[in-house]
Write an enzyme that holds these catalytic residues in place. Structure first.
Site: not given
Length: 310
Positions: A135, A187
């Site tokens: 992330d 992402r």
């Protein structure tokens, strides 16, 4: 600009200790809309439930900015346990990890602890044929995260580790270009942290335009892209772009948040698109919950109504 003002106001207020104490004491019932539970078994059950609708899962143990090597190693151990539990349940593990939660920025035996723990986690995921998404966090961590991502891809391959780019950061298009040699799995998100205007776009229209450019460029480069958004206009544009450019449905997926627009997730899955829900769990749910509330006033209204009933 109004979106930026709203986000800044919510994140500023949520950072006040008395607000956090109030929400933690009365807000868990509302948080369960966005958080699958407090332990790994609850998160795995959520994945199994979603699978009945043809929706995949991306598991995330909540927690960030740990203060000590002991806490970082403990957190990494919990992620390793999650991978083991998912595999034992017959799932191909797919998890997201914040490098700050496993020790990024702390040096132990001459190496960044976040990188050392990430190696353990990605290595275990690879054993099970799984995947780890690193992330992205606030902008001061971007350079180190991308550098560590490059090392991990070179060691384990892009089939087992990916990362995130945030379209509201001015730098993200240049960052995407710089990663192309890795054939990276990325992402793409809009961004949910409170960032200064010197590094992040304040206007929603600019963020949306940047988002489309990032997705389209990654598709055109032949790389796998995770289109992480609930914005239906962007979703439709991506579908049209993929069709017009001959991009296979196997070359990208739509990712959405657990508890938000499951109807849309189901509809896309029925259309034959790969859909994955981001499923957070754990006791450290407040920072994640705050960012979800900051995304839209609708979420804030939902929470206030719930707390007034409590």
């Amino acid at each position: 600009m109004l979106d930026q003002i709203y986000r800044k106001a919510v994140l500023t207020v949520s950072g006040q200790k008395f607000v956090e104490d109030l929400v933690r004491s009365r807000g868990w019932g509302m948080a369960q809309r966005f958080v699958a539970g407090e332990d790994a078994s609850s998160a795995i059950r959520a994945v199994q439930d979603l699978s009945r609708d043809g929706i995949l899962g991306n598991l995330d143990l909540l927690g960030e900015f740990v203060a000590s090597p002991e806490a970082a190693n403990d957190f990494a151990g919990k992620v390793l346990h999650l991978l083991d539990e998912a595999h034992a349940a017959g799932l191909t593990p797919y998890v997201s990890v914040k490098l700050s939660s496993v020790g990024q920025g702390q040096t132990v035996e001459g190496e960044d602890l976040g990188l050392s723990n990430a190696r353990r986690i990605v290595g275990r995921a690879k054993e099970y044929g799984g995947f780890v998404c690193l992330d992205m966090e606030d902008h001061p961590r971007v350079d180190q995260t991308l550098a560590q991502f490059r090392l991990l891809v070179n060691e384990f391959g892009h089939a087992h580790v990916g990362t995130v780019l945030q379209s509201y950061l001015y730098r993200s298009e240049t960052d995407r270009d710089s990663l192309d040699d890795l054939r990276p799995n990325l992402r793409i998100v809009k961004g949910a942290y409170l960032e200064p205007e010197s590094v992040a776009m304040p206007d929603k229209a600019d963020v949306d335009a940047s988002y489309r450019r990032l997705v389209y460029a990654h598709m055109k480069a032949g790389n796998y892209v995770n289109v992480a958004t609930h914005d239906e206009s962007i979703i439709e544009d991506v579908k049209l772009f993929a069709l017009a450019h001959g991009v296979s449905k196997d070359a990208f997926e739509f990712q959405m948040l657990y508890g938000i627009r499951r109807d849309l997730q189901q509809d896309l899955a029925r259309q034959g698109y790969r859909v994955r829900a981001y499923i957070p769990y754990g006791r450290d749910w407040y920072p994640y919950f705050s960012r979800r509330i900051a995304e839209t006033p609708r979420n804030a209204v939902f929470v206030l109504r719930g707390m007034l009933k409590g």
